[in-house]
Structures are given as structure tokens and as C-alpha cells.
Write a protein that holds these residues in place. Structure first.
Motif, PDB file in Angstrom:
ATOM      1  N   ASP A 115       5.657 101.780  23.319  1.00 19.06           N
ATOM      2  CA  ASP A 115       6.004 102.866  24.230  1.00 19.06           C
ATOM      3  C   ASP A 115       7.417 102.729  24.791  1.00 19.06           C
ATOM      4  O   ASP A 115       7.842 103.528  25.612  1.00 19.06           O
ATOM      5  N   ALA A 116       8.150 101.726  24.348  1.00 20.54           N
ATOM      6  CA  ALA A 116       9.537 101.538  24.779  1.00 20.54           C
ATOM      7  C   ALA A 116      10.473 102.191  23.762  1.00 20.54           C
ATOM      8  O   ALA A 116      10.170 102.256  22.570  1.00 20.54           O
ATOM      9  N   LEU A 117      11.607 102.671  24.246  1.00 22.16           N
ATOM     10  CA  LEU A 117      12.599 103.285  23.366  1.00 22.16           C
ATOM     11  C   LEU A 117      13.437 102.192  22.719  1.00 22.16           C
ATOM     12  O   LEU A 117      14.136 101.452  23.421  1.00 22.16           O
ATOM     13  N   GLY A 150      11.197  99.180  33.327  1.00 21.90           N
ATOM     14  CA  GLY A 150      10.874 100.583  33.551  1.00 21.90           C
ATOM     15  C   GLY A 150       9.956 100.797  34.730  1.00 21.90           C
ATOM     16  O   GLY A 150       9.801  99.922  35.590  1.00 21.90           O
ATOM     17  N   ILE A 151       9.324 101.971  34.746  1.00 28.57           N
ATOM     18  CA  ILE A 151       8.409 102.374  35.810  1.00 28.57           C
ATOM     19  C   ILE A 151       7.200 103.069  35.193  1.00 28.57           C
ATOM     20  O   ILE A 151       7.283 103.601  34.094  1.00 28.57           O
ATOM     21  N   PRO A 152       6.064 103.107  35.902  1.00 22.23           N
ATOM     22  CA  PRO A 152       4.928 103.922  35.457  1.00 22.23           C
ATOM     23  C   PRO A 152       5.228 105.379  35.819  1.00 22.23           C
ATOM     24  O   PRO A 152       5.041 105.792  36.965  1.00 22.23           O
ATOM     25  N   ALA A 158       5.139 110.758  27.952  1.00 21.56           N
ATOM     26  CA  ALA A 158       4.327 110.974  26.749  1.00 21.56           C
ATOM     27  C   ALA A 158       4.129 109.666  25.983  1.00 21.56           C
ATOM     28  O   ALA A 158       3.033 109.384  25.490  1.00 21.56           O
ATOM     29  N   LEU A 159       5.172 108.840  25.895  1.00 18.47           N
ATOM     30  CA  LEU A 159       5.044 107.542  25.225  1.00 18.47           C
ATOM     31  C   LEU A 159       4.111 106.622  26.000  1.00 18.47           C
ATOM     32  O   LEU A 159       3.298 105.909  25.402  1.00 18.47           O
ATOM     33  N   ASN A 160       4.224 106.623  27.329  1.00 16.06           N
ATOM     34  CA  ASN A 160       3.311 105.807  28.148  1.00 16.06           C
ATOM     35  C   ASN A 160       1.869 106.202  27.872  1.00 16.06           C
ATOM     36  O   ASN A 160       1.022 105.338  27.603  1.00 16.06           O
ATOM     37  N   VAL A 161       1.569 107.485  27.929  1.00 10.19           N
ATOM     38  CA  VAL A 161       0.204 107.972  27.754  1.00 10.19           C
ATOM     39  C   VAL A 161      -0.294 107.678  26.346  1.00 10.19           C
ATOM     40  O   VAL A 161      -1.425 107.200  26.154  1.00 10.19           O
ATOM     41  N   GLY A 167      -1.478 104.152  26.145  1.00  7.20           N
ATOM     42  CA  GLY A 167      -2.396 103.665  27.162  1.00  7.20           C
ATOM     43  C   GLY A 167      -1.754 103.060  28.393  1.00  7.20           C
ATOM     44  O   GLY A 167      -2.431 102.382  29.177  1.00  7.20           O
ATOM     45  N   MET A 168      -0.481 103.293  28.585  1.00 10.91           N
ATOM     46  CA  MET A 168       0.214 102.735  29.747  1.00 10.91           C
ATOM     47  C   MET A 168       0.446 103.864  30.752  1.00 10.91           C
ATOM     48  O   MET A 168       1.531 104.390  30.890  1.00 10.91           O
ATOM     49  N   THR A 169      -0.620 104.239  31.459  1.00 14.06           N
ATOM     50  CA  THR A 169      -0.535 105.413  32.322  1.00 14.06           C
ATOM     51  C   THR A 169      -0.344 105.088  33.789  1.00 14.06           C
ATOM     52  O   THR A 169      -0.102 105.980  34.583  1.00 14.06           O
ATOM     53  N   GLY A 170      -0.485 103.868  34.201  1.00 13.10           N
ATOM     54  CA  GLY A 170      -0.310 103.543  35.608  1.00 13.10           C
ATOM     55  C   GLY A 170      -0.618 102.087  35.892  1.00 13.10           C
ATOM     56  O   GLY A 170      -0.834 101.299  34.977  1.00 13.10           O
TER      57      GLY A 170
END
Length: 163
Positions: A90-92, A129-131, A152-155, A158-161
Motif C-alpha cells: 500500500d506504499a507508493l 505516513g498516516i491512516p 484507496a491503497l490503504n483500504v 487492509g490498512m484502514t485505521g
């Protein structure tokens, strides 16, 4: 005693001190540096701990928005490039010249984590980064358009919060 997560006191503290856009360099055993307070030396012997092990441990506790690797890593060290992409899907991803790691990246890094990595082009700059959704939920507004790709990448991964 901690139940899980990073047991190394200095690395755990360093992750807690990382702010948005701070840099943590994760470097191989041969990276030239001055051993100052920013250095967290995890190296035990050649290959121990390896890059994947260290990155996977960091992933448990740190929000990583982007990472940089040395330009030559994609072609000349696909194992390191692939490992980093797998651990932080989920990282760029981006690249920097080798000189960036030894100059701007080194001097700008908040922390430098030395692994036992025994390979060329195995250095990674992790950008803290941040949630995204949680962060912006506290504003009462929507996630700004400029952050929708990050969210969108977080979600997706599974990295939503933080809950």
C-alpha cells in the motif's frame, strides 16, 4: 513485557517518534555511516536479520506512505525490490540515485536501521505516513481528492485505521 510487535527498545521508540513524511533508512550491513544516536544496529552476522524480516517487523507498527530504493535495485536486485513491494503493497514505490542514499537521504533520515543484509542495492528509505481516513475523519469533512489514491491503497490492503 510486550505481548507482540517489535521488542527492540530503540526501534520501537524510533517508530513512535516518526512523524508524517519523516524518513527511516533501512540499510544493508555494508552501508557507510557514523554510529550516532540515529543508528539502530540490528546486524548480528551476514544475512541476520535479513531485509524482509526487518521490514516485516517495521510494517507491524509503522504507517509507511512511500518507499524509495536505489535506481539499480529494480534491475540488479529484484529480490530486494520485490520484497519491499510485498511487505508494503500500500506504499507508493519510487527510486532514487545511490548518491541520494549516501547524502540527502542519510542526512535527512530521522533514523537509520542497519540490518545484516548481505547484498548490493538493498537499502530502503521508508517515508512515514498516516491512516488517511481516520486522520481526515476528525476534521468533519471528506478525504481531500489529493489523498484518495493513498486511501484507496490503504483500504485495498487492509490498512484502514489504528483500531
Amino acid at each position: 513485557m510486550r505481548r507482540k510487535g517489535i521488542l527492540n527498545v530503540k526501534l520501537s521508540r524510533a517508530i513512535s517518534e516518526m512523524g508524517h513524511d519523516d524518513i527511516m533508512l533501512v540499510v544493508d550491513a555494508g552501508f557507510p555511516m557514523v554510529y550516532d544516536d540515529r543508528v539502530i544496529d540490528l546486524a548480528l552476522c551476514p544475512g541476520v536479520p535479513d531485509l524482509r524480516t526487518v521490514l516485516s517487523a517495521i510494517r507491524q507498527d509503522m504507517w509507511v506512505e512511500a518507499f524509495y530504493m536505489i535506481e539499480e535495485a529494480k534491475a540488479n536486485n529484484p529480490n530486494a525490490w520485490g520484497t519491499t513491494n510485498e511487505v508494503f503493497p500500500d506504499a507508493l514505490p519510487d527510486t532514487r540515485p545511490n548518491s541520494w542514499f549516501h547524502e540527502e537521504g542519510y542526512h535527512g533520515a530521522k533514523y537509520i536501521v542497519r540490518t545484516g543484509g548481505w547484498m548490493p542495492w538493498g537499502n530502503v528509505a521508508l517515508i512515514s505516513g498516516i491512516p488517511v481516513k481516520e486522520w481526515f475523519d476528525n476534521t468533519g469533512g471528506d478525504v481531500p481528492d489529493s489523498w484518495t489514491e493513498r486511501h484507496a491503497l490503504n483500504v485495498k490492503h487492509g490498512m484502514t485505521g489504528v483500531k
